[in-house]
Design an enzyme around this catalytic site. Structure first.
Site, PDB file in Angstrom:
ATOM      1  N   ASP A  36      30.575  68.051 -12.203  1.00 22.52           N
ATOM      2  CA  ASP A  36      29.626  67.664 -11.151  1.00 22.52           C
ATOM      3  C   ASP A  36      30.295  67.075  -9.921  1.00 22.52           C
ATOM      4  O   ASP A  36      29.616  66.737  -8.947  1.00 22.52           O
ATOM      5  CB  ASP A  36      28.609  66.662 -11.709  1.00 22.52           C
ATOM      6  CG  ASP A  36      27.498  67.366 -12.486  1.00 22.52           C
ATOM      7  OD1 ASP A  36      27.531  68.605 -12.549  1.00 22.52           O
ATOM      8  OD2 ASP A  36      26.625  66.678 -13.034  1.00 22.52           O
ATOM      9  N   ASP A 281      12.966  86.414  33.767  1.00 21.57           N
ATOM     10  CA  ASP A 281      13.603  86.832  32.523  1.00 21.57           C
ATOM     11  C   ASP A 281      12.734  86.556  31.302  1.00 21.57           C
ATOM     12  O   ASP A 281      12.907  87.167  30.249  1.00 21.57           O
ATOM     13  CB  ASP A 281      14.946  86.119  32.337  1.00 21.57           C
ATOM     14  CG  ASP A 281      15.995  86.645  33.309  1.00 21.57           C
ATOM     15  OD1 ASP A 281      15.801  87.761  33.816  1.00 21.57           O
ATOM     16  OD2 ASP A 281      16.980  85.939  33.547  1.00 21.57           O
ATOM     17  N   GLY A 416      20.579  91.557  21.145  1.00 21.87           N
ATOM     18  CA  GLY A 416      19.966  92.727  20.538  1.00 21.87           C
ATOM     19  C   GLY A 416      19.585  93.756  21.572  1.00 21.87           C
ATOM     20  O   GLY A 416      19.760  94.972  21.381  1.00 21.87           O
ATOM     21  N   LEU A 417      19.077  93.291  22.719  1.00 26.96           N
ATOM     22  CA  LEU A 417      18.724  94.209  23.797  1.00 26.96           C
ATOM     23  C   LEU A 417      19.978  94.882  24.342  1.00 26.96           C
ATOM     24  O   LEU A 417      19.988  96.091  24.618  1.00 26.96           O
ATOM     25  CB  LEU A 417      18.021  93.435  24.920  1.00 26.96           C
ATOM     26  CG  LEU A 417      17.659  94.242  26.166  1.00 26.96           C
ATOM     27  CD1 LEU A 417      16.665  95.347  25.812  1.00 26.96           C
ATOM     28  CD2 LEU A 417      17.073  93.331  27.244  1.00 26.96           C
TER      29      LEU A 417
END
Length: 534
Positions: A36, A281, A416-417
């Site tokens: 542990d 934007d 991503g764009l």
């Protein structure tokens, strides 16, 4: 019992370690087997602390179980005090040692140590890490805090407050504390005690020397704040200052408790994120579908910021904090969705896959899930990885925290764009796969990659096919799922990533209904035409 690869929270003794490690002059003696001691790694490798946690393990082994493990614990406690000379000690058992029932609290009392000893009873098989941290902090406050008539009052003309909740291994707690401390100081308040982070037992003793408490993380501090309210009449804040609007509400709440006018602090409020979200934007952000998951505090706050400040559409919200399930369910009602209360990462993955969001706001677990599903993700809550303990200043709370949230959440969408645009122009001379990296100049060419031909295959599985129109063929128990040929797969990649999943599902649904075994480019466009009319 369920075998799992990931877990959102550790056992409650890890929560106790978070409190002990956050404080100064406190030592935790943990009755635990040798294995542990893994918990040390959470602080030294994940949070990158410069020292080991103030924890002594008895580290008994299998051969010790036939002997006197109670005497082993007493020896470890006595030696820990003599070596570290703490101002207070915590004693308890790990989940494995709990089965032995050695009663660490009673054993430590027999030692008559000259410092307060707080015994922790943390049921490892019913509770988890955050509850363990909350209970440990509560027991320390209950045992060490002195009544107001027994402490030396500080003479000050300024209203005084305590800040409760920041702990070790917390998500951005260090930076949140810096931001909120500055905010309160600028409002004209005096900070009495911050606990548990950097607090000593003496600091806990003088908690009553304040008018009210500021609770930053209810999962850790709510229980203690409620006890302080009952014992000393100290009110505590309910607003979590995550996001611009919530921070302004927080300022108003604190001003009311302190008897101050909030106008001056509100007039100085600055957040670039507010302006950015109103700029041209921001049209790219509007109605982006977002799924939110984390501890209750961060999940509820993130959903509110996403909906009210970013213009996102919250399509799902959930938490692994079962103790705060009610708060998350109440938040879910605001967005017309069903709350997901679960600590099973497979269930969370299934919900994300079902909802097909355009952004996931979650924990380290959801980061991995989103990566597999091809969805942008930003981390908003523990459990987290080492990268979420940055060396830079990166709060989540306050006005600077609102700026950090904006950057952290929007950048995955923007990237991503950008990737989609690169994909669209992949055949261009600058962007095609065989083009040399632009920074190497035109004279360097990469090797031509020979793409292996994609063979269309059919896969048989059981699937329910909902009818596309009245009178459609009923679903059958076992049918052939249409496969995609190379041309159709290539054409599918030209569709924007945030609707690509839906386009794939619609096309497969269309093909199955019509008995098409291999999806071609023509099938893709026929499906598009069909669903655009329905």
């Amino acid at each position: 019992m369920q075998l799992t690869l990931w877990t959102y929270e550790g056992p409650p003794h890890v929560g106790a370690m978070r409190i002990a490690t956050a404080m100064e002059g406190v030592h935790y003696v943990l009755h635990a087997p040798q294995g542990d001691t893994y918990a040390d790694l959470l602080f030294t490798m994940i949070e990158r602390l410069q020292k080991r946690p103030p924890v002594t393990y008895t580290t008994f082994q299998a051969r010790d179980l036939g002997g006197d493990t109670a005497e082993l614990f007493k020896t470890a406690a006595r030696e820990a005090y003599e070596r570290f000379l703490p101002k207070a000690m915590l004693v308890g058992s790990s989940c494995t040692a709990e089965l032995i029932q050695d009663d660490p609290g009673g054993l430590c009392k027999a030692l008559n140590l000259p410092v307060p000893v707080v015994a922790l009873e943390l049921p490892s098989y019913q509770r988890k890490e955050n509850w363990g941290a909350s209970e440990t902090f509560y027991q320390l406050v209950r045992n060490l805090a002195l009544p107001a008539d027994q402490i030396e009052k500080t003479q000050s003309s300024k209203p005084r407050c305590n800040i409760l909740g920041p702990a070790a291994l917390g998500f951005r707690h260090r930076d949140d504390l810096t931001e909120i401390r500055k905010l309160l100081t600028d409002m004209g308040l005096e900070i009495n005690v911050v606990a548990p982070l950097s607090a000593t037992p003496a600091d806990i003793a003088r908690l009553a020397d304040a008018q009210f408490n500021v609770v930053l993380y209810p999962e850790i501090a709510n229980l203690s704040a409620q006890w302080l309210q009952r014992q000393f009449g100290q009110a505590f804040t309910k607003t979590i200052p995550i996001g611009t609007k919530a921070t302004r509400d927080f300022i108003r709440e604190v001003a009311q408790l302190a008897g101050l006018a909030p106008e001056a602090a509100l007039a100085q409020a600055e957040s670039r994120a507010t302006w950015y979200t109103r700029s041209v934007d921001s049209t790219y952000l509007t109605n982006k579908r977002v799924f939110v998951f984390g501890d209750a505090t961060h999940a509820v706050a993130a959903a509110k910021v996403a909906a009210d400040e970013m213009g996102f559409t919250v399509v799902g919200i959930g938490t692994y904090s079962r103790e705060f399930a009610r708060e998350v369910r109440d938040a879910a009602k605001l967005y017309g969705v069903e709350a997901l209360i679960s600590d099973d990462y497979l269930e969370i993955e299934a919900r994300i896959s079902e909802l097909n969001p355009e952004l996931v706001l979650g924990t380290q677990m959801e980061r991995h899930i989103a990566k597999r599903l091809g969805v942008p993700c930003a981390v908003i809550s523990a459990p987290v990885h080492v990268q979420d303990f940055p060396a830079r200043y990166s709060p989540q709370m306050g006005f600077e925290g609102a700026n950090v949230l904006f950057d952290t959440w929007v950048h995955p969408l923007m990237m991503g764009l950008e990737e989609h645009l690169i994909g669209m122009f992949r055949g261009d001379s600058e962007f095609h796969e065989d083009a040399a990296p632009s920074h190497l100049g035109g004279g360097v060419h990469s090797q031509t990659l020979q793409a292996a031909p994609v063979m269309a295959t059919a896969v048989t599985e059981t699937i329910e096919v909902p009818a596309l129109h009245q009178g459609a063929v009923q679903s059958t128990p076992s049918i052939t799922v249409a496969a995609w040929d190379a041309g159709a797969e290539k054409e599918l990649k030209k569709i924007p990533f945030f609707v690509r999943g839906k386009a794939r599902r619609n096309t497969e649904r269309y093909a199955l209904e019509r008995g098409v075994s291999v999806i071609t480019m023509e099938t893709l466009y026929e499906s598009k035409a069909y669903f655009s009319q329905s």
